[in-house]
Write a protein that holds these residues in place. Structure first.
Motif, PDB file in Angstrom:
ATOM      1  N   ILE A  64      50.343  14.933 -20.277  1.00  0.00           N
ATOM      2  CA  ILE A  64      49.721  14.933 -19.159  1.00  0.00           C
ATOM      3  C   ILE A  64      48.335  15.761 -19.224  1.00  0.00           C
ATOM      4  O   ILE A  64      47.233  15.578 -18.954  1.00  0.00           O
ATOM      5  N   PRO A  65      48.547  16.993 -19.829  1.00  0.00           N
ATOM      6  CA  PRO A  65      47.329  17.873 -20.168  1.00  0.00           C
ATOM      7  C   PRO A  65      46.147  17.251 -21.133  1.00  0.00           C
ATOM      8  O   PRO A  65      45.189  17.100 -20.743  1.00  0.00           O
TER       9      PRO A  65
ATOM     10  N   ALA B 272      48.349  25.501 -20.946  1.00  0.00           N
ATOM     11  CA  ALA B 272      48.827  26.343 -21.784  1.00  0.00           C
ATOM     12  C   ALA B 272      50.427  26.401 -21.550  1.00  0.00           C
ATOM     13  O   ALA B 272      51.459  26.196 -22.156  1.00  0.00           O
ATOM     14  N   ILE B 273      50.741  26.718 -20.180  1.00  0.00           N
ATOM     15  CA  ILE B 273      52.150  26.680 -19.745  1.00  0.00           C
ATOM     16  C   ILE B 273      52.730  25.774 -19.809  1.00  0.00           C
ATOM     17  O   ILE B 273      53.905  25.421 -20.347  1.00  0.00           O
ATOM     18  N   MET B 274      52.083  24.392 -19.514  1.00  0.00           N
ATOM     19  CA  MET B 274      52.812  23.195 -19.531  1.00  0.00           C
ATOM     20  C   MET B 274      53.067  22.747 -20.881  1.00  0.00           C
ATOM     21  O   MET B 274      54.486  22.242 -21.134  1.00  0.00           O
ATOM     22  N   MET B 275      52.355  22.839 -21.970  1.00  0.00           N
ATOM     23  CA  MET B 275      52.484  22.593 -23.347  1.00  0.00           C
ATOM     24  C   MET B 275      53.436  23.473 -23.779  1.00  0.00           C
ATOM     25  O   MET B 275      54.179  23.005 -24.816  1.00  0.00           O
TER      26      MET B 275
ATOM     27  N   MET C 197      40.257  18.818 -10.322  1.00  0.00           N
ATOM     28  CA  MET C 197      39.218  19.246 -11.072  1.00  0.00           C
ATOM     29  C   MET C 197      37.902  19.619 -10.157  1.00  0.00           C
ATOM     30  O   MET C 197      37.308  20.404 -10.128  1.00  0.00           O
ATOM     31  N   GLU C 198      37.703  18.374  -9.331  1.00  0.00           N
ATOM     32  CA  GLU C 198      36.591  18.307  -8.493  1.00  0.00           C
ATOM     33  C   GLU C 198      36.828  19.504  -7.358  1.00  0.00           C
ATOM     34  O   GLU C 198      35.729  20.167  -7.038  1.00  0.00           O
TER      35      GLU C 198
ATOM     36  N   THR D 220      40.913  28.236 -15.702  1.00  0.00           N
ATOM     37  CA  THR D 220      42.057  28.195 -14.825  1.00  0.00           C
ATOM     38  C   THR D 220      42.964  27.034 -15.509  1.00  0.00           C
ATOM     39  O   THR D 220      44.197  27.329 -15.742  1.00  0.00           O
ATOM     40  N   LEU D 221      42.299  25.896 -15.769  1.00  0.00           N
ATOM     41  CA  LEU D 221      43.209  24.852 -16.282  1.00  0.00           C
ATOM     42  C   LEU D 221      43.762  24.904 -17.567  1.00  0.00           C
ATOM     43  O   LEU D 221      44.846  24.496 -17.953  1.00  0.00           O
TER      44      LEU D 221
END
Length: 422
Positions: free
Chosen positions: A21-22, A177-180, A156-157, A171-172
């Protein structure tokens, strides 16, 4: 068998989604590419190289990372996370500094390497955990890559509107980083699986010498090239079709632009959903077929049929909207399905033990298609004799390419049948 299926969702599916997903946000490039160009006072065409390089490095890093993924899935997951997050955050830093080459280096090369390694990492693991439904498993995970655009684009928008372009990247980068990291901590091979260098290693040269590999590579390359060529022209295609509708004639230029923008937004959202559905649907279908090549044959036959339908309706009645939408939607679904079905097709010909290596080598086709797809479309429409309907010149070219792809995968299927009989 029970020990191989225990916790397969937390050890295979969930970490695959947390990784895919990232990295799937690479397809959100269109959300901010114009903003990058404006902020860096650069032309959109020059900024576009950031995306082209990302896809190129994705394919090439996957081509060389296969043996590492075979040997140590934890290592590849960690490297993917570091490269992707560093490249994504580095893109924000480059924009803040007004340094366009930094965008090429960070978004293109560094993040691109993370994309390729991350894309490859969960695939074989899923095939090991879901031995009876390999197509479905890889389809679900790869679907995360395709669905991300629909999820991440509005996020993102919103972030760009509220905190600015650069802070959106920062921010993303933290979120990803947390997700992966969680994906890295969760992902593991099935209990009892042991890496065996003697059976898991395969020479890349020996693979590249096999005509079957190049038949699969060519079919995969053409499917991506045609998909990208058509996707890159979606806005122009819809604009050309809709401006011929009599109900839009009374509209002012601003009202017409607003109407087109709304319709295009809806079409792109449906495209994302169908791309995802194609990834899951076609790969699941492959689980119920004797030969995996049949799915690619179905994809190419559908693509040829809807392109021919569009050509026929265009000659009869100015490109009926329903025929154009059917072409866009079904080619996009086949584009997604080609990705998810590829690992199980390679497994059928080269075996599971070396699938990471063969999959990585085949993904090099993605690298070259990322450079050629948009350029092909641009060349054809620029040199079209009828500039009022320049997109129509692209469709016959796609038909010819899809026919070549169909022939290529049919030859691969015939070769596989001969080997099976022998």
């Amino acid at each position: 068998m029970a020990r191989f299926t225990k916790n397969r969702w937390t050890s295979a599916i969930i970490p695959a989604l947390l990784i895919h997903i990232p990295i799937g946000t690479v397809y959100c490039w269109s959300v901010f590419k114009q903003l990058i160009a404006d902020q860096l006072h650069a032309s959109p065409a020059s900024v576009e190289w950031g995306f082209s390089l990302a896809i190129f490095f994705l394919g090439m890093s996957a081509a060389f990372a296969g043996p590492m993924v075979e040997k140590n899935i934890k290592k590849s997951a960690l490297i993917s996370m570091v490269c992707f997050v560093a490249g994504f955050a580095g893109t924000g830093v480059s924009i803040a500094l007004g340094f366009l080459p930094g965008v090429f280096i960070c978004y293109g090369a560094i993040m691109g390497a993370g994309l390729g390694i991350g894309y490859l990492t969960p695939v074989k693991n899923l095939m090991l955990w879901f031995a009876d439904n390999r197509g479905l498993a890889t389809g679900i995970a790869v679907a995360g890559f395709g669905l991300t655009k629909a999820i991440a684009s509005p996020v993102m928008e919103y972030l760009i509107g509220s905190i600015g372009l650069v802070n959106m990247f920062y921010t993303l980068a933290v979120v990803y980083a947390i997700m992966m990291l969680v994906g890295f901590l969760l992902i593991r091979r099935p209990a009892g699986w042991v890496y065996d260098p003697a059976t898991s290693y395969v020479s890349r040269v020996s693979i590249l010498k096999k005509p079957v590999f190049w038949g699969i590579w060519l079919a995969f390359y053409i499917n991506i090239t045609c998909g990208l060529a058509l996707i890159s022209q979606e806005k122009d295609i819809l604009h050309d079709v809709l401006k011929a509708f009599p109900q839009y004639a009374p509209l002012s230029p601003s009202a017409f632009a607003a109407a087109i923008s709304g319709i295009i937004g809806l079409v792109l959202a449906v495209d994302s959903v169908l791309n995802t559905a194609g990834r899951v649907g076609f790969s699941t279908l492959s689980d119920h077929l004797k030969r995996r090549e049949t799915v690619y044959q179905v994809i190419f036959v559908i693509s040829i049929a809807v392109c021919l339908l569009q050509v026929c309706t265009n000659s009869i009645d100015r490109a009926l909207l329903w025929a154009v939408l059917m072409m866009l939607f079904l080619v996009n679904a086949g584009y997604g399905g080609g990705f998810s079905t590829l690992p199980v097709l390679l497994d059928q010909h080269f075996g599971t033990k070396t699938v990471s290596t063969t999959h990585g080598l085949t993904l090099s086709a993605w690298a070259f298609a990322g450079l050629s797809g948009n350029q092909l479309a641009s060349f054809v429409v620029t040199h079209a004799p009828d500039q009022a309907h320049r997109y129509a010149a692209l469709i016959p070219v796609l038909i010819v390419l899809f026919i070549i792809a169909l022939i290529s995968v049919s030859l691969v299927k015939a070769a596989g049948k001969r080997v099976a009989v022998a």
